[in-house]
Design a protein around this motif. Structure first.
Motif, short mmCIF file in Angstrom:
data_model
loop_
_atom_site.label_atom_id
_atom_site.label_comp_id
_atom_site.label_asym_id
_atom_site.label_seq_id
_atom_site.Cartn_x
_atom_site.Cartn_y
_atom_site.Cartn_z
N VAL A 1 40.54 -123.26 57.02
CA VAL A 1 40.19 -124.68 57.14
C VAL A 1 39.09 -125.01 56.13
O VAL A 1 39.14 -126.04 55.45
N GLY B 1 39.81 -127.00 52.51
CA GLY B 1 39.12 -128.27 52.47
C GLY B 1 38.17 -128.39 51.29
O GLY B 1 37.44 -129.36 51.18
N GLU C 1 32.22 -134.07 54.67
CA GLU C 1 33.35 -134.37 55.55
C GLU C 1 33.97 -133.11 56.18
O GLU C 1 34.56 -133.18 57.25
N LEU C 2 33.87 -131.98 55.51
CA LEU C 2 34.54 -130.76 55.97
C LEU C 2 34.05 -130.28 57.35
O LEU C 2 34.88 -129.86 58.17
N GLU D 1 35.99 -131.91 60.09
CA GLU D 1 37.36 -131.40 60.21
C GLU D 1 37.36 -130.04 60.91
O GLU D 1 38.19 -129.78 61.78
N ARG E 1 36.84 -130.57 64.55
CA ARG E 1 38.07 -131.06 65.18
C ARG E 1 39.04 -129.92 65.45
O ARG E 1 39.61 -129.81 66.54
N VAL E 2 39.21 -129.03 64.46
CA VAL E 2 40.14 -127.90 64.62
C VAL E 2 39.64 -126.95 65.70
O VAL E 2 40.43 -126.46 66.52
#
Length: 95
Positions: free
Chosen positions: A29, A33, A70-71, A74, A77-78
């Motif tokens: 991820v 990213g 932003e990473l 993410e 979220r994962v």
């Protein structure tokens, strides 16, 4: 790029292969990213400070990485939607 630290606790009933697959999944991820993983430190099975969903221990993994702003959202979220993760925390190391 900013430096971040992610600590997550995996369920203790996972096999060694499932643990490795999850660690690789979360690493990917970050890499996919546009980030760079600096270090992954697997602490192994440890007793939790308090019981979570009738579970007393978990497999701890600490990952240090550099990424854009932003990473981490993410990755968070994962980690949140993964059934194998009991708890997680993503922290910005820079002030």
């Amino acid at each position: 790029m900013r430096k971040y630290e992610a600590l997550y606790v995996l369920a203790p009933n996972l096999t060694e292969e499932e643990i490795k697959a999850n660690v690789e999944k979360f690493k990917n991820v970050v890499v996919n990213g546009g980030g760079e993983v600096e270090n992954i430190d697997e602490w192994g099975k440890r007793k939790l400070a308090y019981e979570i969903n009738h579970v007393n221990e978990g497999y701890y993994v600490l990952m240090n990485f550099s990424a854009n702003s932003e990473l981490p959202m993410e990755l968070d979220r994962v980690l949140r939607i993964s059934d194998s993760v009991i708890r997680h925390l993503v922290v910005n190391l820079q002030k």
